[in-house]
Scaffold this motif. Structure first.
Motif, PDB file in Angstrom:
ATOM      1  N   TYR A  11       0.832  -1.194   0.000  1.00 25.58           N
ATOM      2  CA  TYR A  11       0.000   0.000   0.000  1.00 25.58           C
ATOM      3  C   TYR A  11       0.874   1.255   0.000  1.00 25.58           C
ATOM      4  O   TYR A  11       1.870   1.338   0.723  1.00 25.58           O
ATOM      5  N   THR A  12       0.510   2.234  -0.832  1.00 26.91           N
ATOM      6  CA  THR A  12       1.213   3.517  -0.831  1.00 26.91           C
ATOM      7  C   THR A  12       0.620   4.463   0.206  1.00 26.91           C
ATOM      8  O   THR A  12       1.233   5.455   0.566  1.00 26.91           O
ATOM      9  N   GLY A  13      -0.569   4.136   0.664  1.00 30.01           N
ATOM     10  CA  GLY A  13      -1.216   4.929   1.706  1.00 30.01           C
ATOM     11  C   GLY A  13      -2.244   4.075   2.407  1.00 30.01           C
ATOM     12  O   GLY A  13      -2.901   3.241   1.787  1.00 30.01           O
ATOM     13  N   GLY A  14      -2.382   4.223   3.699  1.00 29.13           N
ATOM     14  CA  GLY A  14      -3.323   3.401   4.438  1.00 29.13           C
ATOM     15  C   GLY A  14      -2.794   1.998   4.629  1.00 29.13           C
ATOM     16  O   GLY A  14      -1.600   1.723   4.476  1.00 29.13           O
ATOM     17  N   SER A  15      -3.699   1.072   4.950  1.00 30.07           N
ATOM     18  CA  SER A  15      -3.300  -0.312   5.198  1.00 30.07           C
ATOM     19  C   SER A  15      -4.419  -1.248   4.811  1.00 30.07           C
ATOM     20  O   SER A  15      -5.548  -0.819   4.542  1.00 30.07           O
ATOM     21  N   GLY A  16      -4.115  -2.517   4.786  1.00 30.28           N
ATOM     22  CA  GLY A  16      -5.091  -3.529   4.427  1.00 30.28           C
ATOM     23  C   GLY A  16      -4.468  -4.897   4.522  1.00 30.28           C
ATOM     24  O   GLY A  16      -3.350  -5.043   5.037  1.00 30.28           O
ATOM     25  N   PRO A  17      -5.155  -5.918   4.032  1.00 33.69           N
ATOM     26  CA  PRO A  17      -4.608  -7.274   4.123  1.00 33.69           C
ATOM     27  C   PRO A  17      -3.335  -7.421   3.302  1.00 33.69           C
ATOM     28  O   PRO A  17      -3.194  -6.825   2.239  1.00 33.69           O
ATOM     29  N   GLU A  18      -2.412  -8.229   3.807  1.00 32.67           N
ATOM     30  CA  GLU A  18      -1.155  -8.451   3.106  1.00 32.67           C
ATOM     31  C   GLU A  18      -1.327  -9.345   1.881  1.00 32.67           C
ATOM     32  O   GLU A  18      -0.490  -9.343   0.983  1.00 32.67           O
ATOM     33  N   SER A  19      -2.384 -10.125   1.872  1.00 33.95           N
ATOM     34  CA  SER A  19      -2.645 -10.983   0.716  1.00 33.95           C
ATOM     35  C   SER A  19      -4.142 -11.125   0.516  1.00 33.95           C
ATOM     36  O   SER A  19      -4.921 -11.010   1.464  1.00 33.95           O
ATOM     37  N   VAL A  20      -4.539 -11.339  -0.726  1.00 31.75           N
ATOM     38  CA  VAL A  20      -5.935 -11.575  -1.073  1.00 31.75           C
ATOM     39  C   VAL A  20      -5.982 -12.716  -2.084  1.00 31.75           C
ATOM     40  O   VAL A  20      -4.970 -13.070  -2.691  1.00 31.75           O
ATOM     41  N   VAL A  76     -12.263 -10.501  -5.609  1.00 31.39           N
ATOM     42  CA  VAL A  76     -11.114 -10.303  -4.729  1.00 31.39           C
ATOM     43  C   VAL A  76     -11.582 -10.644  -3.316  1.00 31.39           C
ATOM     44  O   VAL A  76     -12.397  -9.925  -2.732  1.00 31.39           O
ATOM     45  N   LEU A  77     -11.079 -11.761  -2.790  1.00 36.65           N
ATOM     46  CA  LEU A  77     -11.652 -12.372  -1.597  1.00 36.65           C
ATOM     47  C   LEU A  77     -10.667 -12.428  -0.439  1.00 36.65           C
ATOM     48  O   LEU A  77      -9.440 -12.412  -0.635  1.00 36.65           O
ATOM     49  N   GLN A  78     -11.229 -12.538   0.748  1.00 35.64           N
ATOM     50  CA  GLN A  78     -10.441 -12.752   1.961  1.00 35.64           C
ATOM     51  C   GLN A  78      -9.598 -14.013   1.817  1.00 35.64           C
ATOM     52  O   GLN A  78     -10.075 -15.052   1.336  1.00 35.64           O
TER      53      GLN A  78
END
Length: 312
Positions: A11-20, A76-78
């Protein structure tokens, strides 16, 4: 029926899951064309958009891109990679099978005979025209199946296999006439993940349909559970499923009615291994091991439950 990959994400900004997990329809034009009437890819896209958020043991969809006019999709799933994935070739323990029964009963009970089912106008009945294409596919696949799995076919089951194709429609009619819920319709061990707290997660909803939940139970029990484990634990596992339905508010569905519906499901499930030969890589050792075991398990379950009674 799909192409699946794990994507690492930065991510260039913010955050989220490392993989999908990213899933798209199969790119094989022959299989794609064969499946088009059943609109299996649309079903899964709409499932993750409309139904999955109501179920605690289905991966969440980070994003669903759907071009319904051209039948093209990106999911695009968990990522459930931290969980233990089921292995249909190896089978399942009685304890894990009990957890599976509770999980699928929870999903079935949630939508059991609800008015909400009618709002899912994209979700076909089990006996819809798109589902009934299976009759011709089965008949076309059977000769190749009999050749590839000659080593695993029991002589006494051959008449059932030969009559089956002409019975696909009436078996689907029986499943559609059962108390309706959201049925997975590909409820097998390779589509399940196991947590450490008895939780079981479900994936792969391309064939989800309105119909009898007993089919999901029968398909799992007859093809994902080894014959020895099934025969030793079948009655208790079926009662676990039925008790969980009642616990979750299902009424007017006696165990005896469920058991007869289950027997129908054991027979209908036979369509799956015959279908599989159409896209089977016979050079794959795991594929041959898996489907040989499935063929043996399914025949044993059909014999134990005298399913030939349902053939007309």
């Amino acid at each position: 029926m799909g192409e699946v990959g794990r994507l690492g994400v930065t991510y260039t900004g913010g955050s989220g899951p490392e993989s999908v997990i990213c899933k798209i329809p199969t790119q094989d034009p022959m299989i794609r064309g064969m499946l088009a009437p059943a609109r299996v890819f649309e079903r899964e896209a709409r499932f993750y958009s409309e139904i999955a958020p109501q179920l605690p043991t289905v991966p969440s969809a980070h994003y669903v891109a759907a071009d319904y006019a051209n039948d093209d999709y990106v999911l695009v799933l968990q990522d459930l990679g931290h969980l233990r994935v089921g292995d249909q070739a190896a089978g399942v323990t009685a304890a894990d099978a009990a957890a599976v029964m509770r999980t699928v009963a929870g999903m079935h009970a949630h939508f059991w005979q609800t008015t909400e089912l009618n709002s899912f106008d994209w979700l076909p009945m089990a006996n819809s025209d798109g589902m009934k294409i299976g009759s011709e596919v089965y008949k076309a696949s059977l000769p190749g199946f009999m050749q590839v799995f000659e080593h695993a076919i029991d002589a006494d089951m051959v008449p059932v296999m030969e009559q089956y194709g002409a019975n696909v429609h009436q078996l689907l009619d029986r499943i559609a006439a059962m108390p309706n819920t959201v049925a997975h319709f590909d409820f097998r061990l390779d589509n399940l993940f196991f947590g450490n707290s008895g939780d079981v997660w479900m994936i792969d909803f391309q064939t989800c349909s309105k119909g009898g939940g007993a089919y999901d139970v029968a398909y799992f029990m007859s093809q994902s559970v080894s014959t020895a484990v099934r025969q030793a634990n079948e009655d208790s596992l079926l009662h676990i499923y039925h008790d969980e339905l009642i616990k979750n508010g299902v009424k007017n569905y006696a165990f005896e009615q469920f058991f007869q519906d289950y027997r129908v499901g054991v027979l209908y499930g036979w369509i799956i291994p015959v279908f599989a030969v159409g896209s089977l890589d016979v050079s794959s050792e795991r594929a041959m091991t898996l489907w040989t075991e499935v063929v043996k398990r399914a025949q044993s379950a059909m014999r134990d439950h005298r399913v030939s009674e349902f053939l007309i």
